[in-house]
Structures are given as structure tokens and as C-alpha cells.
Design an enzyme around this catalytic site. Structure first.
Site, PDB file in Angstrom:
ATOM      1  N   LEU A  75      12.633  18.303  38.427  1.00  0.00           N
ATOM      2  CA  LEU A  75      12.006  19.571  38.780  1.00  0.00           C
ATOM      3  C   LEU A  75      10.592  19.380  39.307  1.00  0.00           C
ATOM      4  CD1 LEU A  75      13.069  21.713  35.677  1.00  0.00           C
ATOM      5  CD2 LEU A  75      14.013  21.865  37.988  1.00  0.00           C
ATOM      6  N   GLY A  79       1.239  13.153  36.561  1.00  0.00           N
ATOM      7  CA  GLY A  79       0.656  11.875  36.211  1.00  0.00           C
ATOM      8  C   GLY A  79       1.296  11.249  34.988  1.00  0.00           C
ATOM      9  N   GLY A  81       4.606  11.539  34.203  1.00  0.00           N
ATOM     10  CA  GLY A  81       6.005  11.213  34.436  1.00  0.00           C
ATOM     11  C   GLY A  81       6.714  12.352  35.156  1.00  0.00           C
ATOM     12  N   ASP A 194      -6.865  22.141  31.883  1.00  0.00           N
ATOM     13  CA  ASP A 194      -6.162  21.740  33.103  1.00  0.00           C
ATOM     14  C   ASP A 194      -5.365  22.913  33.667  1.00  0.00           C
ATOM     15  OD1 ASP A 194      -5.522  19.967  35.139  1.00  0.00           O
ATOM     16  OD2 ASP A 194      -3.769  19.178  34.111  1.00  0.00           O
TER      17      ASP A 194
END
Length: 367
Positions: A75, A79, A81, A194
Site C-alpha cells: 500500500l 523509511g 519499511g 511527523d
């Protein structure tokens, strides 16, 4: 600038009347790590033990549900995975985030995200389903969001065509509600650190939910020396980038960038003709406060579909959120209450759409 001054004055007056958050609405955040429950033999048995904050799931069930983590199930990629779509027996689908490798940062982000998502619950925070530990790999399983991320909707093949004006305002409001929960109703407050369009996920009805808590920290449990500078270019607040100063206002800055993405349809950082990078904030700021220029820079997908008064209000909120000086930025609660009147009642706001509204002429989804 008159618009900005008037809006900021309103926010200050509202804040002074707001008072303290009722203690019974404040959700305590326990500092204890989430307890690992016994390994389950199948996903079906998980569904009968959903009272657990997080359930350890069998690796073989994840492998089968993702087609052995095939490329066709991917999907998204980050960073840490990949995120895979998982289809379990019985028709249940989920998203599986895979933390690959033995790097200390991956392990730390996995533990941090599992810890936080296992203890917080809100309609605008992505729900945790379970987790798995297999050899050097770590997996977190979430509820699947059918419409992907805001980033993929705005900057992917459809270029935002599915996101009408009012749907965009709904996404902004949902995101603000999720942030307000983290900042105002968690004890201690949680700073996401983030927030970005790729971490805002959309379900089948375009309800927005904040995801990816690997970098999140609790307010007061950090300083310039004990956390590594992290974030995504274009969303990082200047005081955090330059001085390592991290507060809830850092999330407000990132929210302002997301709001600009919704308004303008542009990426947070884009290359210029000179092969240099320019932020959406730098590019847009001179035009956001000019009523004659603002309508001309709006995303073509939504241009001329909104009440101009509402456009000016949202632009003013965005400008306040991305102020270089954090003390000039509003609290996310102030932002939320500024957006509520701009979202139709059926989408979670308080706006009543009049027959003469430019939105009523559209034949498709509410704008």
C-alpha cells in the site's frame, strides 16, 4: 492583513473564555509499557479477545493474508519499511506495517508506536488491531483505510479530483480534532512530530485519521539533548529545525502546511526551474494575504467551488499556523473552532448550505 488581525483577535477572545479542560474528559496516559498477550494461533481467535489493548498475532496468519508480503499487496513505502494490505479469512481486511531490519531506530519506533496506539482511542486516530514479532521483523496491524492517504489523493494519479472543497475542509477538521485530542486530552500531552499528508489516512467516507506514531513524544519528556531531530522536509517547524525546540506548536505548523496542500494542491516542497527546492510556505505566503491573488493560486480541482469568504478565512488560519514565531501560532483548539463553521453539518461541522451556494450546483459529492 486586516483579515489576519481580526481572526487572531477572535481566537484570543475565544481562548480567554474557554477555561480549563474538564478533568473528567482528560484521558490519562499511563507510562507503563503495553503488556504482551499470549501468541494466538489464528486471526479468528483474535476477534474474540478484542478487549486487549493490543493483541499479538501469529506471523503465519499475516504472511498468508498478505500473499507472503508480495509486491501486489504493498500500500505504501516509508523509511521504516512497507505497509501491506492484508485480507484475512472471513473477509476482514487490515493494513500491516512492517519494520524491517535490526536497526535501533526501527525497534524504538515500533515500541513507541505500539505503546501509544495501544493506550489512546479517538475517532480521528487510526485504530490499532494488533502486532507481531518474528525474528528481526516487527509488524503493527491497523484498520485499513479504503481511500489511502491524503498524500496519495492529492498528489497521486487523481490529483485531488475526489476531494471537493467541503470534503477537504472535513479532512482538515478531522485532523484538527485528532491533534486536539493528543494535545489537550492526553495526560501528558502527545506531540506527533511527523504530521504530514501521507500520515493522514482516509476511510471509505473520507473520514480522516492520523497515523504513524513512531516519532511521537510526550510533552515534557524531551529536550534538545535527548531526542534526535526528526521529521519530514517541508513540514518541520523552523524553531525545531534550527534550535531543536519542540512543542505542540510544532504540530500546529505541520498542520498549517497540510492545510496549504488542501487549498493549493501543491506538494510541501517542489523543485524550481533552477533545480532548487522551494517550500509551499515560502511560495504561497505573499499571495495568501492578498484577496486579489488568492483565488488564482487555488487548486484547479476546487477553484470557484467555494464561498470566497470561507476561502479567505481558511487561508488566514493557514497563515497563522505557519508563522515562523511559535507564540504567534494558535492552539490547535483555536484552529478547530475556526474550521467547524466551514464544514457542512452532514460532514461533522455546523454549516448550513444555502440554495444559492456555489456548492449546490455540483452534481457529485458535497463540496
Amino acid at each position: 492583513m486586516i483579515v489576519l488581525a481580526a481572526l487572531y483577535a477572535f481566537l484570543l477572545r475565544w481562548r480567554s473564555r474557554r477555561g480549563l479542560v474538564d478533568s473528567k474528559d482528560t484521558q490519562s496516559i499511563d507510562t507503563a509499557r503495553i503488556a504482551f498477550v499470549p501468541m494466538l494461533n489464528s486471526f479468528n481467535s483474535y476477534k474474540t479477545t478484542k478487549k486487549s489493548a493490543a493483541t499479538m498475532m501469529d506471523y503465519t496468519s499475516l504472511e498468508a493474508a498478505t500473499g507472503k508480503f508480495s509486491e501486489s499487496s504493498v500500500l505504501g513505502v516509508g523509511g521504516f519499511g512497507c505497509v501491506y494490505k492484508a485480507s484475512f479469512n472471513g473477509g476482514f481486511t487490515a493494513a500491516v506495517k512492517r519494520f524491517g531490519g535490526e536497526a535501533h531506530d526501527c525497534e524504538k519506533e515500533f515500541e513507541n508506536e505500539l505503546d501509544l496506539l495501544g493506550r489512546i482511542r479517538h475517532p480521528n486516530i487510526v485504530p490499532l488491531v494488533g502486532f507481531c514479532i518474528h525474528q528481526e521483523n516487527r509488524f503493527i496491524v491497523y484498520e485499513l483505510m479504503d481511500n489511502g492517504s491524503l498524500d496519495s489523493q492529492l498528489h497521486g494519479p487523481s490529483h485531488g479530483s475526489a476531494l471537493s472543497w467541503h470534503i477537504r475542509m472535513k479532512i482538515a477538521l478531522d485532523t484538527a480534532r485528532g491533534l486536539e485530542y493528543l494535545h489537550e486530552h492526553c495526560n501528558p500531552p502527545i506531540i506527533h512530530r511527523d504530521l504530514k499528508s501521507s500520515n493522514i489516512l482516509l476511510d471509505s467516507d473520507f473520514n480522516a485519521k492520523i497515523s504513524d506514531f513512531g516519532l511521537a513524544v510526550t510533552s515534557g519528556n524531551h529536550n534538545k539533548g535527548n531526542i534526535k531531530l526528526s521529521g519530514t522536509m517541508g513540514y518541520v517547524a523552523p524553531e525545531y529545525l534550527l534550535d531543536g525546540k519542540l512543542t505542540e506548536k510544532s504540530d500546529v505548523y505541520a498542520f498549517g502546511v497540510v492545510l496549504l496542500e488542501l487549498l493549493l494542491g501543491r506538494k510541501p516542497v517542489e523543485k524550481t526551474a533552477q533545480s532548487q527546492c522551494q517550500s509551499i510556505v515560502t511560495w504561497a505566503m505573499p499571495q495568501l494575504t492578498d484577496r486579489s491573488k488568492l483565488p488564482n493560486i487555488i487548486d484547479p480541482m476546487i477553484k470557484n467551488t467555494m464561498d470566497l469568504k470561507h476561502l479567505y478565512q481558511v487561508a488566514a488560519v493557514a497563515v497563522l499556523c505557519v508563522q515562523p514565531e511559535p507564540s504567534y501560532r494558535p492552539l490547535i483548539t483555536d484552529v478547530l473552532h475556526s474550521l467547524v463553521p466551514l464544514v457542512p453539518m452532514e460532514l461533522g461541522g455546523t454549516l448550513r448550505i444555502s440554495p444559492e451556494s456555489p456548492c449546490t450546483a455540483q452534481k457529485h459529492s458535497p463540496c
